[in-house]
Motif scaffolding. Structure first.
Motif, PDB file in Angstrom:
ATOM      1  N   SER A  70      45.951 -11.515  35.031  1.00 39.94           N
ATOM      2  CA  SER A  70      46.100 -10.257  35.767  1.00 39.94           C
ATOM      3  C   SER A  70      46.138  -9.121  34.759  1.00 39.94           C
ATOM      4  O   SER A  70      46.097  -9.345  33.535  1.00 39.94           O
ATOM      5  N   THR A  71      46.284  -7.904  35.265  1.00 35.58           N
ATOM      6  CA  THR A  71      46.424  -6.762  34.345  1.00 35.58           C
ATOM      7  C   THR A  71      47.656  -6.935  33.455  1.00 35.58           C
ATOM      8  O   THR A  71      47.705  -6.377  32.353  1.00 35.58           O
ATOM      9  N   ASN A  72      48.639  -7.713  33.908  1.00 35.76           N
ATOM     10  CA  ASN A  72      49.833  -7.938  33.083  1.00 35.76           C
ATOM     11  C   ASN A  72      49.512  -8.704  31.798  1.00 35.76           C
ATOM     12  O   ASN A  72      50.306  -8.664  30.856  1.00 35.76           O
ATOM     13  N   ALA A  73      48.412  -9.412  31.779  1.00 32.37           N
ATOM     14  CA  ALA A  73      48.059 -10.234  30.620  1.00 32.37           C
ATOM     15  C   ALA A  73      47.091  -9.524  29.671  1.00 32.37           C
ATOM     16  O   ALA A  73      46.621 -10.127  28.705  1.00 32.37           O
ATOM     17  N   LEU A  74      46.812  -8.269  29.935  1.00 31.59           N
ATOM     18  CA  LEU A  74      45.880  -7.537  29.068  1.00 31.59           C
ATOM     19  C   LEU A  74      46.561  -7.128  27.768  1.00 31.59           C
ATOM     20  O   LEU A  74      47.739  -6.752  27.753  1.00 31.59           O
ATOM     21  N   SER A  75      45.792  -7.189  26.686  1.00 34.26           N
ATOM     22  CA  SER A  75      46.260  -6.699  25.392  1.00 34.26           C
ATOM     23  C   SER A  75      45.202  -5.758  24.836  1.00 34.26           C
ATOM     24  O   SER A  75      44.130  -5.573  25.435  1.00 34.26           O
TER      25      SER A  75
END
Ligand code: 5GP
Ligand code: ZN
Length: 117
Positions: free
Chosen positions: A52-57
């Motif tokens: 999800s967007t939470n896992a973006l770096s």
């Protein structure tokens, strides 16, 4: 490349289950949503499994930029640049995310309401 064996979008990326693919490159795959909510309803997903967007770096910054430009390109190809279209990313339970592989909805061909339901 990260894949999750029980992820439906990883399986589409790997051609293990069928989908109507409209774009494929080394980083991104786009395909028709199985349950379209508008005349145009395409999903853009990273080839890499990103939940999800939470896992973006910061490693994904260029990828997301390319995905947004691909959304605009696909909408333009279908004639929606001027009339407009909607780009949606749902995250988590309250966001309405049902598939835990990051995807960008690109919807066009009708008037969308705001605020969302
Ligand atoms: P979300 O609710 O997670 O933002 O969106 C998931 C989307 O994936 C939904 O619009 C749903 O119709 C679509 N979808 C779910 N499973 C499949 C599938 O197997 N194939 C395709 N093409 N779309 C799917
Ligand atoms: Zn996946």
């Amino acid at each position: 490349m990260s894949t999750i064996s029980d992820c439906v979008f990883c399986k589409i990326v790997a051609s293990q289950i069928p989908a109507s693919i409209v774009h494929r490159d080394e980083q991104l795959v786009a395909f028709e949503d199985i349950s379209p909510q508008a005349p145009m309803h395409v999903l853009i997903v990273p080839v890499e499994h990103v939940a999800s967007t939470n896992a973006l770096s910061d490693e994904h910054d260029a990828l997301i930029g390319r995905a947004m430009r691909l959304a605009a390109t696909l909408a333009r190809q279908r004639g929606y640049s001027e009339s407009g279209y909607r780009i949606v990313v749902n995250t988590g339970s309250d966001g309405g995310q049902t598939v835990n592989h990051l995807h960008i909805h690109v919807l066009g061909g009708r008037q969308f309401s705001w605020p969302p339901g």
